[in-house]
Design a protein around this motif. Structure first.
Motif, PDB file in Angstrom:
ATOM      1  N   VAL A 125       5.206   2.911  -9.032  1.00  0.00           N
ATOM      2  CA  VAL A 125       5.232   2.856  -7.707  1.00  0.00           C
ATOM      3  C   VAL A 125       6.750   3.081  -7.193  1.00  0.00           C
ATOM      4  CG1 VAL A 125       4.788   2.172  -5.312  1.00  0.00           C
ATOM      5  CG2 VAL A 125       3.109   2.048  -6.931  1.00  0.00           C
ATOM      6  N   GLU A 126       7.493   2.390  -8.061  1.00  0.00           N
ATOM      7  CA  GLU A 126       9.078   2.465  -7.773  1.00  0.00           C
ATOM      8  C   GLU A 126       9.831   3.665  -8.167  1.00  0.00           C
ATOM      9  OE1 GLU A 126       7.454  -0.539  -7.912  1.00  0.00           O
ATOM     10  OE2 GLU A 126       8.542  -0.987  -6.027  1.00  0.00           O
ATOM     11  N   GLN A 127       9.301   4.173  -9.263  1.00  0.00           N
ATOM     12  CA  GLN A 127       9.915   5.545  -9.635  1.00  0.00           C
ATOM     13  C   GLN A 127       9.408   6.352  -8.631  1.00  0.00           C
ATOM     14  OE1 GLN A 127       7.905   5.090 -13.628  1.00  0.00           O
ATOM     15  NE2 GLN A 127       9.975   5.655 -14.681  1.00  0.00           N
ATOM     16  N   SER A 128       7.974   6.358  -8.152  1.00  0.00           N
ATOM     17  CA  SER A 128       7.524   7.298  -7.413  1.00  0.00           C
ATOM     18  C   SER A 128       8.117   7.335  -5.949  1.00  0.00           C
ATOM     19  CB  SER A 128       6.001   7.069  -7.085  1.00  0.00           C
ATOM     20  OG  SER A 128       5.796   7.934  -6.219  1.00  0.00           O
ATOM     21  N   LYS A 129       8.776   6.197  -5.546  1.00  0.00           N
ATOM     22  CA  LYS A 129       9.312   6.239  -4.296  1.00  0.00           C
ATOM     23  C   LYS A 129      11.005   6.821  -4.670  1.00  0.00           C
ATOM     24  CE  LYS A 129       7.151   2.185  -2.188  1.00  0.00           C
ATOM     25  NZ  LYS A 129       7.297   0.638  -2.188  1.00  0.00           N
ATOM     26  N   ALA A 130      11.417   6.473  -5.766  1.00  0.00           N
ATOM     27  CA  ALA A 130      12.852   6.937  -6.014  1.00  0.00           C
ATOM     28  C   ALA A 130      12.905   8.439  -5.944  1.00  0.00           C
ATOM     29  CB  ALA A 130      13.433   6.159  -7.309  1.00  0.00           C
ATOM     30  N   LEU A 131      11.817   9.179  -6.302  1.00  0.00           N
ATOM     31  CA  LEU A 131      12.005  10.559  -6.398  1.00  0.00           C
ATOM     32  C   LEU A 131      12.069  11.058  -4.791  1.00  0.00           C
ATOM     33  CD1 LEU A 131       8.962  11.986  -8.541  1.00  0.00           C
ATOM     34  CD2 LEU A 131      11.366  12.216  -8.825  1.00  0.00           C
ATOM     35  N   ASN A 132      11.708  10.281  -3.857  1.00  0.00           N
ATOM     36  CA  ASN A 132      11.836  10.708  -2.440  1.00  0.00           C
ATOM     37  C   ASN A 132      13.321  10.730  -2.054  1.00  0.00           C
ATOM     38  OD1 ASN A 132       8.986  11.295  -2.446  1.00  0.00           O
ATOM     39  ND2 ASN A 132       8.532   9.368  -1.908  1.00  0.00           N
ATOM     40  N   ARG A 133      14.025   9.993  -2.671  1.00  0.00           N
ATOM     41  CA  ARG A 133      15.354   9.897  -2.354  1.00  0.00           C
ATOM     42  C   ARG A 133      16.149  10.731  -3.101  1.00  0.00           C
ATOM     43  NH1 ARG A 133      13.746   4.369  -2.745  1.00  0.00           N
ATOM     44  NH2 ARG A 133      14.545   3.990  -4.768  1.00  0.00           N
ATOM     45  N   ARG A 134      15.847  11.439  -4.183  1.00  0.00           N
ATOM     46  CA  ARG A 134      16.289  12.471  -5.110  1.00  0.00           C
ATOM     47  C   ARG A 134      16.745  13.628  -4.264  1.00  0.00           C
ATOM     48  NH1 ARG A 134      16.302  12.501 -11.135  1.00  0.00           N
ATOM     49  NH2 ARG A 134      17.309  14.902 -11.080  1.00  0.00           N
ATOM     50  N   LYS A 135      17.621  14.419  -4.587  1.00  0.00           N
ATOM     51  CA  LYS A 135      17.969  15.791  -3.988  1.00  0.00           C
ATOM     52  C   LYS A 135      17.434  16.851  -4.919  1.00  0.00           C
ATOM     53  CE  LYS A 135      20.829  14.592  -0.521  1.00  0.00           C
ATOM     54  NZ  LYS A 135      19.878  13.386  -0.171  1.00  0.00           N
ATOM     55  N   GLY A 136      17.230  18.216  -4.264  1.00  0.00           N
ATOM     56  CA  GLY A 136      16.766  19.243  -5.466  1.00  0.00           C
ATOM     57  C   GLY A 136      18.006  19.623  -5.978  1.00  0.00           C
ATOM     58  N   PRO A 137      17.756  20.899  -6.960  1.00  0.00           N
ATOM     59  CA  PRO A 137      16.333  21.315  -7.046  1.00  0.00           C
ATOM     60  C   PRO A 137      15.718  20.577  -8.282  1.00  0.00           C
ATOM     61  CG  PRO A 137      18.123  22.244  -8.533  1.00  0.00           C
ATOM     62  CD  PRO A 137      19.027  21.532  -7.705  1.00  0.00           C
ATOM     63  N   MET A 138      14.314  20.438  -7.749  1.00  0.00           N
ATOM     64  CA  MET A 138      13.374  19.939  -8.846  1.00  0.00           C
ATOM     65  C   MET A 138      11.889  20.310  -8.503  1.00  0.00           C
ATOM     66  SD  MET A 138      13.168  15.926  -7.402  1.00  0.00           S
ATOM     67  CE  MET A 138      13.201  15.514  -5.768  1.00  0.00           C
ATOM     68  N   ILE A 139      11.179  19.936  -9.384  1.00  0.00           N
ATOM     69  CA  ILE A 139       9.870  20.009  -9.076  1.00  0.00           C
ATOM     70  C   ILE A 139       8.911  19.052  -9.488  1.00  0.00           C
ATOM     71  CG2 ILE A 139       7.941  21.567 -10.421  1.00  0.00           C
ATOM     72  CD1 ILE A 139      10.113  23.326 -11.819  1.00  0.00           C
ATOM     73  N   ILE A 140       7.984  18.909  -8.474  1.00  0.00           N
ATOM     74  CA  ILE A 140       7.136  17.694  -8.581  1.00  0.00           C
ATOM     75  C   ILE A 140       5.696  17.943  -8.527  1.00  0.00           C
ATOM     76  CG2 ILE A 140       6.617  15.260  -7.452  1.00  0.00           C
ATOM     77  CD1 ILE A 140       9.147  15.300  -6.026  1.00  0.00           C
ATOM     78  N   VAL A 141       5.008  17.500  -9.517  1.00  0.00           N
ATOM     79  CA  VAL A 141       3.498  17.682  -9.612  1.00  0.00           C
ATOM     80  C   VAL A 141       2.746  16.536  -9.362  1.00  0.00           C
ATOM     81  CG1 VAL A 141       1.634  18.523 -10.943  1.00  0.00           C
ATOM     82  CG2 VAL A 141       3.752  19.675 -11.248  1.00  0.00           C
ATOM     83  N   SER A 142       1.853  16.309  -8.531  1.00  0.00           N
ATOM     84  CA  SER A 142       1.431  14.975  -8.052  1.00  0.00           C
ATOM     85  C   SER A 142       0.191  15.381  -7.384  1.00  0.00           C
ATOM     86  CB  SER A 142       2.308  14.263  -7.137  1.00  0.00           C
ATOM     87  OG  SER A 142       1.940  12.999  -6.968  1.00  0.00           O
ATOM     88  N   ALA A 143      -0.768  14.420  -7.720  1.00  0.00           N
ATOM     89  CA  ALA A 143      -2.195  14.463  -7.036  1.00  0.00           C
ATOM     90  C   ALA A 143      -2.282  13.667  -5.654  1.00  0.00           C
ATOM     91  CB  ALA A 143      -3.289  13.802  -7.835  1.00  0.00           C
ATOM     92  N   SER A 144      -3.138  13.937  -4.839  1.00  0.00           N
ATOM     93  CA  SER A 144      -4.193  14.760  -5.226  1.00  0.00           C
ATOM     94  C   SER A 144      -3.972  16.222  -4.674  1.00  0.00           C
ATOM     95  CB  SER A 144      -5.552  14.363  -4.535  1.00  0.00           C
ATOM     96  OG  SER A 144      -5.575  14.572  -3.040  1.00  0.00           O
ATOM     97  N   GLY A 145      -4.921  17.075  -5.269  1.00  0.00           N
ATOM     98  CA  GLY A 145      -4.883  18.625  -5.263  1.00  0.00           C
ATOM     99  C   GLY A 145      -4.940  19.326  -3.765  1.00  0.00           C
ATOM    100  N   MET A 146      -5.693  18.371  -2.851  1.00  0.00           N
ATOM    101  CA  MET A 146      -5.934  18.884  -1.566  1.00  0.00           C
ATOM    102  C   MET A 146      -5.354  18.133  -0.294  1.00  0.00           C
ATOM    103  SD  MET A 146     -10.032  20.339  -1.808  1.00  0.00           S
ATOM    104  CE  MET A 146     -10.785  18.682  -2.248  1.00  0.00           C
ATOM    105  N   ALA A 147      -4.166  17.164  -1.072  1.00  0.00           N
ATOM    106  CA  ALA A 147      -3.513  16.193  -0.383  1.00  0.00           C
ATOM    107  C   ALA A 147      -4.392  15.487   0.551  1.00  0.00           C
ATOM    108  CB  ALA A 147      -2.649  17.138   0.504  1.00  0.00           C
ATOM    109  N   THR A 148      -5.625  15.046   0.195  1.00  0.00           N
ATOM    110  CA  THR A 148      -6.361  14.208   0.886  1.00  0.00           C
ATOM    111  C   THR A 148      -5.830  12.655   0.433  1.00  0.00           C
ATOM    112  OG1 THR A 148      -8.015  14.133  -1.207  1.00  0.00           O
ATOM    113  CG2 THR A 148      -8.369  15.555   0.684  1.00  0.00           C
ATOM    114  N   GLY A 149      -5.164  12.516  -0.648  1.00  0.00           N
ATOM    115  CA  GLY A 149      -4.824  11.010  -0.476  1.00  0.00           C
ATOM    116  C   GLY A 149      -3.777  11.211  -2.094  1.00  0.00           C
ATOM    117  N   GLY A 150      -3.491   9.965  -2.595  1.00  0.00           N
ATOM    118  CA  GLY A 150      -2.503   9.899  -3.675  1.00  0.00           C
ATOM    119  C   GLY A 150      -1.180  10.006  -3.248  1.00  0.00           C
TER     120      GLY A 150
END
Ligand SMILES: [Zn+2]
Length: 496
Positions: A326-351
């Motif tokens: 979860v810590e690494q996941s939060k750290a991604l949100n503070r990072r600047k582009g360019p970058m690509i993030i692939v993450s679930a869920s596919g319909m943005a219902t959760g995750g």
């Protein structure tokens, strides 16, 4: 084709006979649950979660339509949560039988169901901390512990190997492409056979093998996700290349909501190939999923079920930075582009992708790339339809990022491909039940089955019941343009 409609009380069914009750995936692509009653035995084919519109999601919380303790066995077509994700709750509610599936599906469930429980707990915890739920406290539908205990009931079988999920009922699972382990399930009782398509893969998928033809069957239950659509001929590689070039060149972040199993590996594979060929600007690519490492290992374990060789898997792994905590996941949100993030869920219902949308959707430099079917009522469907904002954890998140819907990334057969699959059945069935589609898609497929194959077809409603033995011999209901005299002789399910 009509069926005996007994929507009133599914638990009051008489014993005897061979019947099918539709407990989900009617007028929606989620919540696949089909109850087969053979004599006094009950077998549930798929046990999925509902997603999308609120009345559907509330069904996850309602008591199961029949007593879970009265079900003898579950047969799973594949591991996606809209087919398997209710299992921990079913077990917690008293189901003690076996859960039959292919070995690869059992392996995937071993990763996906605990992850689902963990995410449900994380979401309930987040809602409680932020006070964003109407429920105090917000509770998860089930926990990681519930999920782990349900796994003890899994029973893996080989493709095409007959098994007996309940006395007097024989079953087999046949390869359907779609994702690792995905199968069509055929059940036979007193000489009558019914085949459930599960989710039908595509014949020319870059990663998965083609589905095999349906088994010889009296009845077929087919999915219809894209029953009213043809996938365009364009290639996924070109679609991805265009959007990644554009967004990465302007320093943007590309957020790709994707099912962590199946679509994620396809996208990572194609993006890794584009990077290796120098076709897109270089940028880090993150797969934010606690399941990622385990799932990639399964691609190596089940190499006869897909088209990726070791070299392709190596390239994919080298190009991907896996985020698990979860810590690494939060750290991604503070990072600047360019970058690509692939993450679930596919319909943005959760995750975890929800947190990435909160972080990156408001900036027009970024992009949200949708890659699979977006069911009505999901955030993914709203974003695809051009919503200016979506509500996430009680806040309105502005969608200023560019939105791109990939048309060539689907794991589902389109309308033509479903008909091609049905057409190669060894003989016309007595009837086809069209499920797992939104109303327009299901009805369009029903019409094509009747007109082009000359078979009887019916779109069942939630809780409807069909008699599978009494079909033969009753008045035929000729399809509009019957191309097959056998089909017009064969009987639809009589109405009662
Ligand atoms: Zn699926």
């Amino acid at each position: 084709m009509q069926s005996t409609n007994s929507a009133a009380s599914p638990d009051s069914g008489q014993s005897g006979g061979f019947r099918l009750r539709f407990l989900g995936a009617n007028a929606t692509v989620t919540g696949s649950r089909h109850l087969v009653e053979a004599g006094d035995r009950r077998i549930l084919v798929d046990c999925g979660l509902f997603q999308g519109y609120k009345p559907l999601r509330l069904r996850n919380w309602a008591p199961f339509p029949v007593d879970p303790a009265s079900i003898d066995a579950v047969v799973l077509t594949h591991a996606h949560l809209d087919h398997s994700g209710y299992l921990p709750r079913l077990v917690r509610s008293g189901f003690t039988g076996r859960i039959w599936c292919t070995h690869a599906t059992a392996s995937l469930c071993g990763i996906m169901l605990p992850d689902s429980g963990r995410l449900l707990e994380e979401e309930a915890g987040y809602a409680n901390r932020k006070g964003t739920s109407k429920h105090h406290p917000a509770l998860p539908l089930y926990t990681e512990v519930d999920a782990n205990s349900s796994l003890r009931q899994l029973k893996g079988v080989a493709f095409d190997q007959a098994f007996e999920p309940a006395p007097g009922v024989m079953a087999t699972l046949r390869r359907q492409g779609h994702i690792l382990g995905a199968a069509a399930a055929t059940l036979e009782y007193q000489g009558t056979r019914i085949t459930f398509s599960g989710d039908l893969g595509r014949p020319h998928d870059p990663v998965m093998l083609a589905p095999v033809p349906p088994a010889d069957s009296d009845w077929i239950v087919t999915e219809s996700t894209y029953g009213d659509r043809a996938h365009p001929a364009g290639s996924l590689k070109e679609e991805l290349r265009d959007v990644l070039r554009r967004v990465l060149a302007r320093g943007g972040v590309v957020v790709i909501p994707a099912f962590a199993v199946g679509r994620a590996q396809l996208l990572l594979h194609v993006i890794a190939q584009l990077q290796a060929a120098g076709d897109i600007p270089s940028a880090p690519m993150f797969l934010n999923s606690p399941m990622a490492t385990g799932v990639t290992a399964l691609y190596r374990q089940y190499r006869d079920l897909h088209r990726l060789d070791d070299a392709a898997l190596d390239t994919l792994q080298r190009a991907t930075q896996v985020v698990t905590s979860v810590e690494q996941s939060k750290a991604l949100n503070r990072r600047k582009g360019p970058m690509i993030i692939v993450s679930a869920s596919g319909m943005a219902t959760g995750g975890r992708v929800l947190h990435h949308l909160i972080a990156f959707a408001p900036d027009p430099r970024n992009a949200i790339v949708l890659c699979g079917f977006q069911a009505g009522g999901t955030r993914g469907a709203s974003i695809a339809a051009g919503a200016r904002a979506v509500r996430i954890y009680g806040q309105d998140v502005a969608i200023n990022a560019e939105v791109v819907q990939l048309s060539a990334a689907s794991a589902h057969a389109d309308s033509d491909e479903i008909l091609d699959w049905l057409r190669v059945a060894p003989r016309p069935p007595r009837g086809v039940f069209v499920t797992h589609g939104e109303p327009d898609a299901a009805d369009a497929l029903r019409v094509r089955i009747e007109r082009e194959l000359g078979w009887s077809a019916h779109v069942p409603e939630y809780l409807e019941c069909a008699d599978l033995l009494r079909g033969a011999g009753s008045q035929p209901e000729a399809p509009a343009s019957s191309a097959s005299s056998q089909a017009s002789r064969t009987a639809p399910v009589p109405s009662s």
